[in-house]
Scaffold this motif. Structure first.
Motif, PDB file in Angstrom:
ATOM      1  N   GLU A   1     103.994   3.364  13.627  1.00  0.00           N
ATOM      2  CA  GLU A   1     104.738   4.227  12.711  1.00  0.00           C
ATOM      3  C   GLU A   1     104.257   4.071  11.268  1.00  0.00           C
ATOM      4  OE1 GLU A   1     109.143   4.935  14.585  1.00  0.00           O
ATOM      5  OE2 GLU A   1     108.869   3.159  13.338  1.00  0.00           O
ATOM      6  N   ARG A   2     103.798   2.879  10.915  1.00  0.00           N
ATOM      7  CA  ARG A   2     103.396   2.601   9.535  1.00  0.00           C
ATOM      8  C   ARG A   2     101.934   2.958   9.272  1.00  0.00           C
ATOM      9  NH1 ARG A   2     106.442  -2.295   7.303  1.00  0.00           N
ATOM     10  NH2 ARG A   2     108.376  -2.331   8.484  1.00  0.00           N
TER      11      ARG A   2
ATOM     12  N   HIS B   1      96.124  15.358   7.506  1.00  0.00           N
ATOM     13  CA  HIS B   1      96.515  16.596   8.175  1.00  0.00           C
ATOM     14  C   HIS B   1      95.900  17.755   7.393  1.00  0.00           C
ATOM     15  CE1 HIS B   1      98.916  19.810   9.892  1.00  0.00           C
ATOM     16  NE2 HIS B   1      99.370  18.947  10.799  1.00  0.00           N
ATOM     17  N   PRO B   2      95.216  18.683   8.062  1.00  0.00           N
ATOM     18  CA  PRO B   2      94.498  19.733   7.331  1.00  0.00           C
ATOM     19  C   PRO B   2      95.398  20.646   6.501  1.00  0.00           C
ATOM     20  CG  PRO B   2      94.530  20.178   9.701  1.00  0.00           C
ATOM     21  CD  PRO B   2      95.020  18.785   9.507  1.00  0.00           C
TER      22      PRO B   2
ATOM     23  N   TYR C   1      99.680  10.708  16.974  1.00  0.00           N
ATOM     24  CA  TYR C   1      98.567  11.188  17.786  1.00  0.00           C
ATOM     25  C   TYR C   1      98.919  11.027  19.264  1.00  0.00           C
ATOM     26  CZ  TYR C   1      95.583  11.191  13.627  1.00  0.00           C
ATOM     27  OH  TYR C   1      95.045  11.457  12.388  1.00  0.00           O
ATOM     28  N   LEU C   2      98.660  12.052  20.054  1.00  0.00           N
ATOM     29  CA  LEU C   2      98.965  11.998  21.484  1.00  0.00           C
ATOM     30  C   LEU C   2      98.248  10.835  22.160  1.00  0.00           C
ATOM     31  CD1 LEU C   2     100.240  13.134  24.059  1.00  0.00           C
ATOM     32  CD2 LEU C   2      98.267  14.666  24.259  1.00  0.00           C
ATOM     33  N   ALA C   3      97.008  10.600  21.776  1.00  0.00           N
ATOM     34  CA  ALA C   3      96.257   9.510  22.412  1.00  0.00           C
ATOM     35  C   ALA C   3      96.960   8.171  22.200  1.00  0.00           C
ATOM     36  CB  ALA C   3      94.835   9.458  21.858  1.00  0.00           C
TER      37      ALA C   3
ATOM     38  N   GLU D   1     107.905  14.324  23.487  1.00  0.00           N
ATOM     39  CA  GLU D   1     109.351  14.405  23.366  1.00  0.00           C
ATOM     40  C   GLU D   1     109.964  13.053  23.003  1.00  0.00           C
ATOM     41  OE1 GLU D   1     113.103  16.350  25.849  1.00  0.00           O
ATOM     42  OE2 GLU D   1     111.231  15.894  26.887  1.00  0.00           O
ATOM     43  N   LEU D   2     109.386  11.974  23.524  1.00  0.00           N
ATOM     44  CA  LEU D   2     109.946  10.647  23.289  1.00  0.00           C
ATOM     45  C   LEU D   2     109.426   9.983  22.025  1.00  0.00           C
ATOM     46  CD1 LEU D   2     109.963   9.216  26.921  1.00  0.00           C
ATOM     47  CD2 LEU D   2     111.960   9.702  25.502  1.00  0.00           C
ATOM     48  N   ARG D   3     108.383  10.535  21.429  1.00  0.00           N
ATOM     49  CA  ARG D   3     107.808   9.901  20.234  1.00  0.00           C
ATOM     50  C   ARG D   3     108.866   9.632  19.145  1.00  0.00           C
ATOM     51  NH1 ARG D   3     107.543   8.027  15.815  1.00  0.00           N
ATOM     52  NH2 ARG D   3     105.867   8.239  14.318  1.00  0.00           N
ATOM     53  N   PRO D   4     109.790  10.556  18.807  1.00  0.00           N
ATOM     54  CA  PRO D   4     110.765  10.262  17.747  1.00  0.00           C
ATOM     55  C   PRO D   4     111.739   9.137  18.101  1.00  0.00           C
ATOM     56  CG  PRO D   4     110.629  12.634  18.169  1.00  0.00           C
ATOM     57  CD  PRO D   4     109.915  11.950  19.283  1.00  0.00           C
ATOM     58  N   TYR D   5     111.798   8.769  19.370  1.00  0.00           N
ATOM     59  CA  TYR D   5     112.754   7.762  19.822  1.00  0.00           C
ATOM     60  C   TYR D   5     112.089   6.414  20.087  1.00  0.00           C
ATOM     61  CZ  TYR D   5     115.332  12.074  20.661  1.00  0.00           C
ATOM     62  OH  TYR D   5     115.925  13.297  20.510  1.00  0.00           O
ATOM     63  N   ALA D   6     110.789   6.322  19.820  1.00  0.00           N
ATOM     64  CA  ALA D   6     110.048   5.110  20.177  1.00  0.00           C
ATOM     65  C   ALA D   6     110.625   3.884  19.469  1.00  0.00           C
ATOM     66  CB  ALA D   6     108.570   5.274  19.849  1.00  0.00           C
TER      67      ALA D   6
END
Length: 659
Positions: free
Chosen positions: A312-313, A319-320, A331-333, A612-617
């Motif tokens: 997160e940090r 970002h273009p 990033y998805l990866a 979908e779960l990224r904001p809840y990580a």
């Protein structure tokens, strides 16, 4: 219909943590409070002796806290809370894993063996001193030359009726006890596993209490003690080697719950069959494997908490459309690295909770007689979960190290120690590959018992699966025949995903049976047959564990009352199940359980769940409740991420890191 996820700030952290804490929530809260005041024990500049001394001092502080004694019977001052003490033990992984292992040796293995293999005479004389940390001891089972083959250890304990003593002997160097925790520095007594010999007859492996040092710390007469030296990790634990040159011990030092030797040398046991007696004895020691799985889970949770917070940090590349640098966790990866591993960590956590509860209900004082079937299924589950949980820890901690880049390679940022200290978990308390082989053989035995009982309701599905598989292979209709039970469901349907795990468990076991049975009928010996089909057996065992893990997660979801928490963990459950299917896509496609198009659809579904779960990580890793002092490290220091006064908040251009 899939419930809508509430906004991340609408997920009540306390409610999520209550779900994670489960049955022993009070124990977890108390242990967190104790860990929150713990200092750092490891020091990269300390010598092995200094580090070992710190761990021993911490062990004594732990003994003074009263927590270890809670797992022992009330008759020796404990509370009989077996599940609570195993839960607290696993949480030591949030701190220093050397302390976790040394505590496990002292109270789980040494003390546990005296408790479950000994009788009143041993309990009265030794247990209080063991619980208080006054008598430090070892669990001397493993031999250099025999490792996992405990049933055929070569150390002997020969009874001398004239003297009323056993003579414990190491017949040659490869029969020495190796890698024994507490042996090199602190242990005063060992539970030694040896072949019991009396009247010229050998009665199999039994456990004996053998003093290994005198009151001054010098080796006891006839005992040779070696130091294993520096290891890849866990250097606060004094692993050593033990050899015995005709060491004499009293007859009463035989831990005699399952067998005894009279003064005249007469051997007796309530279990006549030697193999059955051996496995009954080992079955009582199942707590060790369950504890290792729990410790691996705690270490994995800590690694993920570090990596998610760092992700997160840490920002990299602009970002273009905004020119602002992007958090690497966006990033998805990067999500793909961490979030499926986090989902499986949750799944294994709930499985561990179930396993601990089952063990507690069987082993707690006053729990009543335990059926052979109940004990056997616990042992099966413990073997499989220990293997899968420790492999998952090894893989996930490495992934977290990589996800933190160069920062993750620095010792000050905690991940290298987690990686080094947990690496051995895959091979102690049972080598993982051997454990899965044992589980597979037990599954085959269960199948054989079902056939012998002749229950048509149980036999029909087994025979039907084999028949369907054989016909489909012979006719080339594998895809149509095998997909028939799942028709009408797509991969967005949780019911189909769960069915895919179960059908893999059933089919892989049926495949093993189909391959083994003809070879056995042809008169081949058992070793040759099993050795030729080990790959099938291991696959079937892993598939069986995958179902156990999913079932525990699903059962945990059913117990959740908070709708927001249930919706969030429902998505985590979905990600775990889809990750397993993705891992095994080759098998599903080869066997026709998935079409090529369906197989291709798994990856986008996993990707969507990761997004979908990224904001809840952060919420998910914070729910583990790891004390902040045990996560503190330079790469997560808030001040390190604040721009210097007068510096731009974001760089104008992004640069690729080198070196």
């Amino acid at each position: 219909m899939t419930p809508t996820l509430p906004a991340p700030d609408r997920i009540p952290t306390d409610a999520l943590r209550d779900v994670v804490d489960g049955r022993w929530a009070d124990v977890r809260r108390e242990t967190r409070e104790q860990l929150a005041t713990a200092g750092v024990l490891a020091d990269p500049d300390a010598s092995s002796e200094e580090y070992r001394a710190r761990i021993t001092d911490a062990l004594k502080i732990l003994a003074d806290s009263g927590r270890p004694q809670s797992g022992f019977a009330p008759s020796v001052g404990g509370r009989g809370d077996v599940g609570g003490v195993v839960t607290a033990f696993a949480m030591l992984a949030y701190g220093d894993l050397s302390l976790l292992v040394k505590a496990g040796v002292q109270w789980g293995l040494f003390g546990g063996a005296v408790q479950v293999l000994g009788t009143a005479r041993h309990h009265e004389r030794y247990l209080r001193r063991i619980i208080d940390g006054e008598l430090l001891g070892c669990f001397a089972m493993t031999e250099a030359g025999h490792g996992s083959d405990v049933q055929h250890l070569h150390t002997t304990a020969t009874y001398d009726p004239g003297a009323g003593e056993f003579e414990v002997h190491t017949p040659y160097p490869q029969a020495r006890k190796s890698y024994i925790g507490n042996a090199a520095r602190d242990g005063r007594m060992a539970v030694v596993f040896a072949q019991l010999v009396t009247g010229g007859a050998t009665h199999g492996v039994h456990a004996f209490l053998v003093p290994i040092r005198d009151s001054d710390g010098n080796p006891a007469p006839g005992v040779t003690i070696g130091d294993d030296g520096r290891k890849a990790g866990l250097n606060g634990v004094d692993n050593g080697r033990l050899s015995f040159d005709r060491v004499r011990i009293p007859r009463e030092n035989l831990l005699n719950r399952f067998a005894d030797v009279a003064e005249d040398g007469t051997y007796s046991s309530p279990i006549e069959n030697e193999t059955a007696r051996f496995f009954t004895m080992l079955g009582t020691l199942v707590r060790g494997r369950i504890s290792v799985a729990g410790g691996a889970g705690g270490a994995t949770q800590k690694a993920l908490a570090l990596a998610v917070r760092f992700g997160e940090r840490r920002r990299q590349f602009s970002h273009p459309s905004t020119g602002e640098e992007i958090a690497v966790l966006d990033y998805l990866a990067h999500q793909r690295k961490l979030l499926p591993a986090l989902a499986t960590t949750y799944a294994l956590h709930f499985t561990q909770e179930d396993l601990v509860a089952r063990m507690h209900d069987i082993q707690s004082p006053g729990s009543g007689p335990v059926g052979a079937r109940e004990q056997r299924t616990l042992e099966q589950a413990a073997a499989g979960i220990k293997a899968v949980a420790t492999w998952h820890a090894t893989q996930t901690i490495q992934t977290c190290r990589e996800a933190c880049g160069g920062a993750g390679y620095l010792e000050e940022n905690l991940l290298p120690a987690l990686k080094a200290d947990t690496d051995v978990f895959t091979t102690f308390e049972g080598d993982n590959t051997v454990l899965l082989q044992l589980l597979a053989k037990e599954l085959l035995s269960d199948y054989g018992r079902t056939i012998r009982k002749g229950n048509p309701l149980q036999i029909a599905p087994l025979l039907g699966r084999q028949l369907t598989a054989v016909l489909s292979e012979r006719t080339g209709l594998a895809s149509a025949a095998r997909r028939l039970p799942l028709r009408g469901l797509d991969l967005t349907d949780p019911a189909r995903r769960r069915a895919l795990l179960r059908v893999r468990r059933d089919d892989t076991l049926a495949a093993a049976i189909r391959s083994l049975a003809p070879a056995m009928r042809r008169g081949n010996d058992e070793f040759t047959v099993f050795n030729a089909h080990q790959d099938l057996l291991l696959t079937a065992a892993r598939a069986h564990v995958d179902v156990l893990v999913e079932e525990s997660f699903a059962a945990a979801l059913d117990r959740i009352s908070d709708t927001g928490v249930r919706a969030l963990l429902g998505r985590v459950h979905d990600l775990h199940v889809l990750s397993v299917i993705e891992r095994e896509r080759a098998w599903y496609t080869e066997t026709g359980r998935l079409t090529a198009a369906e197989s291709r659809s798994v990856r986008p579904l996993v990707n969507e769940l990761c997004r979908e779960l990224r904001p809840y990580a952060r919420t998910l890793v914070d729910a583990f409740g790891i004390p902040e002092n045990l996560l503190a490290c330079p790469m997560l220091d808030d001040e390190a991420w604040a721009p210097a006064p007068g510096a731009p908040a974001e760089p104008v251009t992004a640069q690729v890191e080198t070196g």
